[in-house]
Write a protein that holds these residues in place. Structure first.
Motif, short mmCIF file in Angstrom:
data_model
loop_
_atom_site.label_atom_id
_atom_site.label_comp_id
_atom_site.label_asym_id
_atom_site.label_seq_id
_atom_site.Cartn_x
_atom_site.Cartn_y
_atom_site.Cartn_z
N THR A 261 0.83 -1.21 0.00
CA THR A 261 0.00 0.00 0.00
C THR A 261 0.86 1.25 0.00
O THR A 261 0.58 2.22 -0.72
CB THR A 261 -0.92 0.00 1.24
N PHE A 262 1.92 1.25 0.80
CA PHE A 262 2.84 2.40 0.82
C PHE A 262 3.46 2.61 -0.55
O PHE A 262 3.59 3.74 -1.02
CB PHE A 262 3.93 2.16 1.86
N ARG A 263 3.82 1.51 -1.21
CA ARG A 263 4.41 1.63 -2.56
C ARG A 263 3.41 2.22 -3.54
O ARG A 263 3.77 3.03 -4.40
CB ARG A 263 4.88 0.25 -3.02
N LEU A 264 2.15 1.83 -3.41
CA LEU A 264 1.10 2.38 -4.29
C LEU A 264 0.95 3.88 -4.08
O LEU A 264 0.86 4.66 -5.04
CB LEU A 264 -0.22 1.68 -4.02
N ARG A 266 3.16 5.96 -2.72
CA ARG A 266 4.40 6.64 -3.10
C ARG A 266 4.49 6.88 -4.60
O ARG A 266 4.94 7.95 -5.06
CB ARG A 266 5.60 5.81 -2.63
N ASP A 267 4.05 5.88 -5.37
CA ASP A 267 4.19 5.97 -6.83
C ASP A 267 2.93 6.51 -7.51
O ASP A 267 2.81 6.44 -8.72
CB ASP A 267 4.51 4.58 -7.40
N TRP A 268 1.99 7.05 -6.73
CA TRP A 268 0.70 7.47 -7.27
C TRP A 268 0.86 8.51 -8.39
O TRP A 268 0.18 8.46 -9.41
CB TRP A 268 -0.17 8.02 -6.15
N ARG A 269 1.76 9.47 -8.20
CA ARG A 269 1.89 10.57 -9.16
C ARG A 269 2.69 10.17 -10.39
O ARG A 269 2.58 10.82 -11.44
CB ARG A 269 2.56 11.77 -8.49
#
Length: 466
Positions: A261-264, A266-269
Motif C-alpha cells: 500500500t505504501f508503494r502504491l 508513493r508511486d501514485w503521481r
C-alpha cells in the motif's frame, strides 16, 4: 621398476565446509532434491521434538496449554467451546497426571472437578479461530487410539510436522530470494534454536502454526518483490489460513499489505496503480477481516453472556481514559523476537538465556542491515522493511484486542514477543541476506552449529534433572 601410484591426501577439517559447499553447489531444484531436503528437515525436527515431548517437556506449559489441549480435544469430537465452558474431564485428568509448573493440582486419577484446577478449570481461550485445533485434534484423536499413546502426547508430537513444514517453507522462500542452495538449506535449521519456536512446536498451542505461516509470508514477499508475479488468490488463501489459525499470526501478511500500500501511494503521481497490487492488498485484507468478523459474530453470541475472563488483571491493567500513553509505552517492543521467552523449567537454563540475548542482537542488526545495505536493491530491501513494519505493528494490534475484548478496557504493560512469532522466519531470512551482503555467509553455518550445540546441552540437561 614398479610403477608408483599417487594417493590423494585426505582433506583437512578446515576444508570440509568448502567441499560441502561445492557439493551443494551442484544442487538442482528437482523434485527428488526437494524431497531429500524435506526428509532432512523431518529427521532434524523429530530429533528435537520427540526427546523434548517425552522428557523435560512433559508437564503442561504455563502458556495456556490446558485450554489449548481442551480446544483441540473438543474440535476432534466436532465441538467448539464457548464462554463459560470448562475443560473436558479427559484433559483435566491428563493435566493432573503430568503436572504444571507453579500450580498445585489434584492427585492423578482422582477424577477431580473443574473447580479444583487453576482458574476453576475454565476454558478461556474459546475465542480463538478453530483451524489449528481441527488440524491438530483430528489426527491426535486417531493416534490416541494406539495403545500407550494419549491425546496430549499425540497432539504435541505433531510438532514434528509443524517444525519440518516451517523449515521447508523457509527453504523454498530463500530460494525465491535468490539465496544459494547451501545457505537456503542450512539457514532454516536455525528456527528451533529460537526458544519461542522450540516451545511452540513441543506443546499444544496455535503458535506452532506460526512457524509455517511466517515462512509462507516470506515466500509470498519474494513473489511480490523479486518475481513480481504474486497471484492475489494465493495471497488471499495464505493470509486467510493465517487469520483462521490465530488472528495475530497474520501479522506478516498485514505488514506485507501495508508495504505494498505504501508503494502504491508513493508511486501514485508517477504511474497509475497496478490492478495486481490493488487486488493483492484487497484480497489479503478481505481474507483476514471477513472470516474474523464472521467468527466473532457467531462465537461471541454463544455461552454465558455474563462470563468474565479469569486472567483479566493478571497480565493486564485497566485503561484510564484514552489508551494513548499505554499503547505508546509498548509500541517499540516488537523487536524482542528471541529474548524474554518462556520454556518449561527443565529446559530454561542460563546458557539458553545468554544465547537468546546474542540471537536477539543479531536479529535486530540483520533487519536494519538489510534496510541500509540493500539501498540499491529495493527488492531485497523490502524484506527488511516488511519485518520492521511487522515488529512495529503487532504490539499495537495486541493492545487493541485487549482494549476491545473485555468489559473493562485493558492493556498489557509488556507485550511479549510470543505474539510476533510469525516474524521469526522472516528474521532468519534477514540474517541470511545481511550475511550474504557482507560476504560473511558462513556466519549462518556457525550460528546453526552453535545453536544446535546449545539445544543439545539444554535437552540433555533437561533429561538429567527430570
Amino acid at each position: 621398476m614398479p610403477a608408483t601410484t599417487s594417493r590423494t591426501p585426505a582433506p583437512l577439517p578446515s576444508q570440509w565446509v568448502g567441499i560441502a559447499e561445492e557439493w551443494v553447489a551442484s544442487f538442482r531444484d528437482s523434485r527428488r532434491s526437494r524431497l531429500g531436503v524435506l526428509a532432512l528437515y523431518l529427521a532434524v525436527a523429530a530429533a528435537i521434538v520427540i526427546p523434548v515431548v517425552l522428557g523435560p517437556g512433559q508437564a503442561m506449559s504455563r502458556i495456556d496449554e490446558p485450554t489449548h489441549a481442551d480446544y483441540a480435544w473438543r474440535a476432534a469430537h466436532l465441538e467448539i467451546p464457548y464462554a463459560g465452558s470448562v475443560i473436558a474431564p479427559e484433559i483435566r485428568e491428563t493435566w493432573a497426571c503430568v503436572g504444571q509448573e507453579r500450580y498445585e493440582l489434584p492427585p492423578c486419577g482422582s477424577e477431580a472437578g473443574a473447580w479444583e484446577f487453576p482458574y476453576e478449570g475454565q476454558q478461556y481461550n474459546f475465542s480463538h479461530p478453530p483451524l489449528y485445533y481441527v488440524a491438530v485434534g483430528l489426527p491426535a484423536r486417531a493416534l490416541d487410539a494406539i495403545p500407550g499413546v494419549d491425546f496430549l502426547t499425540a497432539a504435541r508430537l505433531l510438532g514434528v510436522l509443524w517444525l519440518a513444514g516451517g523449515m521447508y517453507m523457509l527453504y523454498a522462500a530463500l530460494r525465491r530470494w535468490r539465496i544459494d542452495p547451501a545457505s537456503a538449506i542450512i539457514a532454516p535449521l536455525l528456527l528451533p534454536a529460537f526458544p519461542r519456536v522450540l516451545h511452540a512446536v513441543t506443546t499444544v498451542n496455535p503458535d506452532a502454526a506460526a512457524v509455517v505461516i511466517g515462512a509462507s509470508s516470506v515466500w509470498l514477499a519474494a513473489r511480490v518483490f523479486i518475481d513480481d508475479d504474486a497471484d492475489w488468490r494465493i495471497a488471499a488463501l495464505l493470509a486467510g489460513l493465517a487469520g483462521m489459525s490465530k488472528t495475530i499470526t497474520a501479522i506478516p501478511f498485514i505488514a506485507l499489505g501495508a508495504l505494498v500500500t505504501f508503494r502504491l501511494v508513493r508511486d501514485w503521481r508517477t504511474r497509475r496503480p497496478r490492478g495486481a497490487d490493488l487486488a493483492l492488498v484487497g484480497g489479503m485484507a478481505g481474507a483476514i477481516l471477513i472470516p474474523y468478523g464472521l467468527w466473532q459474530l457467531w462465537q461471541g453470541g454463544r455461552g454465558d453472556p455474563n462470563w468474565q475472563n479469569p486472567l483479566v488483571g493478571l497480565n493486564t491493567r485497566d485503561v484510564v481514559g484514552l489508551p494513548g500513553s499505554e499503547w505508546i509505552e509498548t509500541a517499540f517492543t516488537g523487536l524482542n523476537l528471541a529474548s524474554e521467552y518462556y520454556l518449561q523449567e527443565p529446559l530454561d537454563v542460563a546458557l539458553m538465556v545468554s544465547w537468546t540475548r546474542v540471537l536477539n542482537l543479531l536479529v535486530i542488526g540483520a533487519i536494519f542491515a538489510v534496510i541500509v545495505a540493500c539501498a540499491k536493491e529495493p527488492a531485497r530491501r523490502s524484506l527488511g522493511w516488511m519485518m520492521l513494519a511487522g515488529a512495529a505493528l503487532y504490539p499495537t494490534i495486541v493492545q487493541i484486542q485487549a482494549y476491545l475484548n473485555t468489559a473493562v478496557p485493558q492493556y498489557f504493560p509488556q507485550v511479549t514477543g510470543r505474539y510476533g512469532l510469525a516474524l521469526i522466519p522472516g528474521a532468519v531470512a534477514c540474517m541470511v541476506v545481511a550475511a550474504h551482503k557482507a560476504r560473511f555467509r558462513r556466519l549462518i553455518y556457525v550460528l546453526v552449529a552453535v545453536g544446535y550445540v546449545i539445544l543439545g546441552i539444554v535437552i540433555v540437561n533437561g533429561w538429567r534433572v527430570i
